[in-house]
Write a protein that holds these residues in place. Structure first.
Motif, PDB file in Angstrom:
ATOM      1  N   LYS A 295      -8.858  -5.472   4.744  1.00  0.00           N
ATOM      2  CA  LYS A 295      -7.840  -4.448   4.506  1.00  0.00           C
ATOM      3  C   LYS A 295      -6.906  -4.878   3.383  1.00  0.00           C
ATOM      4  O   LYS A 295      -6.557  -4.079   2.516  1.00  0.00           O
ATOM      5  CB  LYS A 295      -7.053  -4.189   5.785  1.00  0.00           C
TER       6      LYS A 295
ATOM      7  N   VAL B   2      -6.350  -2.858  -0.173  1.00  0.00           N
ATOM      8  CA  VAL B   2      -5.039  -2.426  -0.668  1.00  0.00           C
ATOM      9  C   VAL B   2      -4.821  -2.969  -2.078  1.00  0.00           C
ATOM     10  O   VAL B   2      -4.344  -2.254  -2.961  1.00  0.00           O
ATOM     11  CB  VAL B   2      -3.909  -2.876   0.284  1.00  0.00           C
TER      12      VAL B   2
ATOM     13  N   LYS C  92       0.837   3.815   1.888  1.00  0.00           N
ATOM     14  CA  LYS C  92       1.302   4.238   3.220  1.00  0.00           C
ATOM     15  C   LYS C  92       1.550   3.029   4.123  1.00  0.00           C
ATOM     16  O   LYS C  92       1.365   3.108   5.327  1.00  0.00           O
ATOM     17  CB  LYS C  92       0.282   5.188   3.844  1.00  0.00           C
ATOM     18  N   ARG C  93       1.915   1.907   3.507  1.00  0.00           N
ATOM     19  CA  ARG C  93       2.226   0.651   4.206  1.00  0.00           C
ATOM     20  C   ARG C  93       1.056   0.130   5.041  1.00  0.00           C
ATOM     21  O   ARG C  93       1.219  -0.439   6.113  1.00  0.00           O
ATOM     22  CB  ARG C  93       3.479   0.812   5.052  1.00  0.00           C
ATOM     23  N   GLU C  94      -0.148   0.303   4.511  1.00  0.00           N
ATOM     24  CA  GLU C  94      -1.353  -0.109   5.227  1.00  0.00           C
ATOM     25  C   GLU C  94      -1.370  -1.604   5.531  1.00  0.00           C
ATOM     26  O   GLU C  94      -1.797  -2.014   6.614  1.00  0.00           O
ATOM     27  CB  GLU C  94      -2.613   0.242   4.425  1.00  0.00           C
TER      28      GLU C  94
ATOM     29  N   PHE D 295       0.880  -2.504   8.530  1.00  0.00           N
ATOM     30  CA  PHE D 295       0.298  -2.143   9.815  1.00  0.00           C
ATOM     31  C   PHE D 295      -0.897  -3.029  10.157  1.00  0.00           C
ATOM     32  O   PHE D 295      -1.102  -3.376  11.326  1.00  0.00           O
ATOM     33  CB  PHE D 295      -0.093  -0.670   9.823  1.00  0.00           C
ATOM     34  N   ALA D 296      -1.667  -3.426   9.155  1.00  0.00           N
ATOM     35  CA  ALA D 296      -2.794  -4.331   9.397  1.00  0.00           C
ATOM     36  C   ALA D 296      -2.290  -5.694   9.859  1.00  0.00           C
ATOM     37  O   ALA D 296      -2.866  -6.301  10.764  1.00  0.00           O
ATOM     38  CB  ALA D 296      -3.643  -4.467   8.135  1.00  0.00           C
TER      39      ALA D 296
ATOM     40  N   GLY E 128       0.819  -1.204   0.000  1.00  0.00           N
ATOM     41  CA  GLY E 128       0.000   0.000   0.000  1.00  0.00           C
ATOM     42  C   GLY E 128       0.855   1.257   0.000  1.00  0.00           C
ATOM     43  O   GLY E 128       2.023   1.230   0.376  1.00  0.00           O
TER      44      GLY E 128
END
Length: 61
Positions: free
Chosen positions: A39, A43, A16-18, A21-22, A14
């Protein structure tokens, strides 16, 4: 003859590095498996849309 364009790869985490983090939240037990998978799918779809909107002939999956 038309010119076709593509890229060899696209970051899967992602913009923003989603996804990173998920994954961390899932491992800590802060979110459920269903939330993590949702999530991850969001992405993935976002990455496809960015590539399609950039006018690429082939989308990297």
């Amino acid at each position: 003859m038309s010119i076709r364009s593509h890229i060899l790869g696209y970051p899967r985490v992602g913009a923003k590095r989603e996804l990173k983090f998920a994954k961390e939240s899932y491992r800590k037990g802060e979110i459920s498996k269903t939330e993590f998978l949702a999530k991850a799918q969001a992405v993935e779809v976002s990455n496809w849309l960015v590539q399609m909107n950039a006018g690429l002939s082939f989308v990297t999956v």
